[in-house]
Design an enzyme around this catalytic site. Structure first.
Site, PDB file in Angstrom:
ATOM      1  CG  ASN A  76      -0.751  -0.290   2.462  1.00 17.56           C
ATOM      2  OD1 ASN A  76      -0.175  -1.321   2.785  1.00 17.56           O
ATOM      3  ND2 ASN A  76      -1.082   0.630   3.344  1.00 17.56           N
ATOM      4  CG  ASP A  77      -0.027   4.097   2.871  1.00 19.06           C
ATOM      5  OD1 ASP A  77      -0.959   3.528   2.297  1.00 19.06           O
ATOM      6  OD2 ASP A  77      -0.129   4.574   4.008  1.00 19.06           O
TER       7      ASP A  77
END
Ligand code: FRU
Length: 466
Positions: free
Chosen positions: A41-42
């Site tokens: 993710n991020d």
């Protein structure tokens, strides 16, 4: 919590087991960043140091679910070819027992320092520590432990430190939720990166002209651009308003002026960064050429990921392409970094009625389209881009529900710049004035781009490959 050896062994086993599936997967991006296995993710810790771009990322190497996160680590000389390094931060200590969550990097005395959130969950509730670690030149990490613990007046949702230097001091912004369940960005000052003074709330729901604006703000980023101070953040809990805030969670920014004497920030209205289906948790860095570069996660938290078509191959999600940010007329514009032009080959240029344009292979490609409104571009059987007098509508066939969904941009389209990489599309409108990023999963037997309509258009097409 893991012991280092045990963790690395598990990562290697996971990679070995996944290798064959991954290689065969048509949906794997050719040049966008994705994890070698598992869930990404991020983007975290973006930094350019001694000619190397470092990109860390939230990573669960053991499954395609949001589990206990580590920081994956990649480096690149040109933002196009990336090399995987050993994971930088892995959850080994009590203060990070449920994950080394998002954070940032800063270069001090020629060394990269990492700030991240140690996420700790209890049977009931959670807490968070903002932690400091040093990155050694061999890619290993020395953890210095928590430097900021939970401030009074906030729930356990305080995370995602983004650090910068101003004058003699360092500053950090954190995404937070106060005890009244309002999303905020709080900030601190330090002269040594270890002892931090709480400066209060920089921005937030029910502050500085915002009414109720979400129950949690994640992933803040603050930077100076063209005389302004821009704050990026991801508010959660906004209600959809016509075409605005169409996704489950948002990613956007405000532009303002930060006063370091009074510790206050005056800013304008919230603007969304990306109008596509899949965009969240962007982070920026200033590179050694002075460019402000943004990379975002082409995904969203808390979405129903169980049906994601890549899970059966052992991976899920990817980043956006790196984008250069500029400020124009009170708006952030995003354009793909110039380095991506090195991927271009097999250029085709044509000027004709849309209906007369032959179809092109989609796989990994780039297009620049100019012309009259009233044409459609179709990607396989799952993406339809409609350009009309209102603006542009991006339609996507949802892989779970099999129904069509849409996102709209309103305005006069002068130029449409399209980047396609197997299962992702990024649309840059009018030199990056608006952007729409989305994943899509075409039928693997039908991977063409086709055009439709009576409009006269000018098209440039390139194949993209490394
Ligand atoms: C945003 C986020 C961050 C957190 C991280 C955990 O997507 O929820 O707030 O640090 O992901 O992976």
């Amino acid at each position: 919590m893991y012991k280092k050896e045990q963790y690395y062994q598990k990562v290697i086993t996971s990679l070995l087991n996944g290798m064959n599936f991954l290689e065969a997967d048509y949906y794997r991006p050719q040049w966008h960043v994705s994890a070698p296995i598992g869930l990404l993710n991020d983007p975290n810790g973006l930094v350019h140091h001694k000619g190397n771009y470092h990109l860390f990322y939230q990573w669960n190497p053991f499954s395609c679910e949001h589990g206990i996160k580590a920081w994956g680590h990649m480096i690149s000389k040109d933002l196009v070819s990336w090399k995987h390094l050993f994971p930088a931060l892995i959850p080994e200590e009590e203060y990070e027992s449920h994950g080394c969550y998002s954070g940032s990097a800063i270069v001090v005395n020629d060394q990269i320092k990492l700030f991240y959130t140690g996420n700790v969950k209890f049977k009931k509730g959670r807490t968070a520590y903002q932690c400091l670690a040093l990155l050694n030149s061999d890619g290993s990490v020395q953890k210095l432990g928590p430097v900021i613990s939970l401030p009074k007046g906030y729930t356990g949702h305080v995370r995602d430190p983004k650090v910068w230097r101003y004058g003699e001091n360092y500053y950090v912004v954190l995404g937070a939720q106060d005890i009244h369940k309002q999303g905020k960005v709080i900030w601190y000052r330090s002269s040594d990166l270890e002892n931090w003074i709480f400066l209060g709330e920089l921005a937030g729901s029910r502050l500085n002209g915002f009414g109720d604006f979400g129950y949690m703000w994640e992933c803040p980023d603050l930077f100076h651009l063209k005389g302004k101070d821009v704050l990026l953040f991801c508010p959660q809990g906004l209600t959809k308003q016509y075409e605005c805030f169409a996704n489950l969670f948002q990613a956007g920014y405000v532009i303002g002026k930060l006063n370091y004497q009074t510790n206050s920030y005056q800013h304008g209205a919230f603007q969304e960064l990306d109008l596509g289906f899949d965009f969240y948790a962007p982070q920026t860095m200033e590179d050694e050429q002075g460019r402000r570069i943004l990379i975002g996660w082409m995904g969203l938290p808390d979405e129903n990921e169980a049906y994601h078509p890549t899970i059966k191959s052992g991976w899920i999600h990817q980043m956006t392409c790196p984008r250069v940010l500029t400020l124009n007329n009170g708006k952030l514009c995003q354009q793909p970094v110039d380095e991506l032009k090195n991927l271009r080959s097999d250029k085709i240029e044509s000027s004709s009625i849309a209906n007369d344009i032959p179809s092109f292979p989609m796989i990994s490609s780039e297009m620049i389209v100019k012309g009259e409104a009233n044409y459609q571009i179709k990607l396989s059987d799952v993406i339809l881009i409609e350009v009309n007098n209102i603006g542009l509508i991006l339609k996507r066939k949802n892989w779970r529900t099999h129904s069509w969904e849409s996102r709209t941009w309103q305005g006069t389209l002068d130029e449409l710049h399209v980047l396609i990489d197997r299962s992702s599309i990024e649309l840059f409108i009018n030199n990056g004035d608006a952007v729409l990023s989305s994943r899509f999963f075409s039928n693997k037997e039908s991977t063409n781009i086709s055009f439709n309509g009576e409009a006269m258009i000018h098209l440039i097409y390139w194949k993209l490959s490394k």
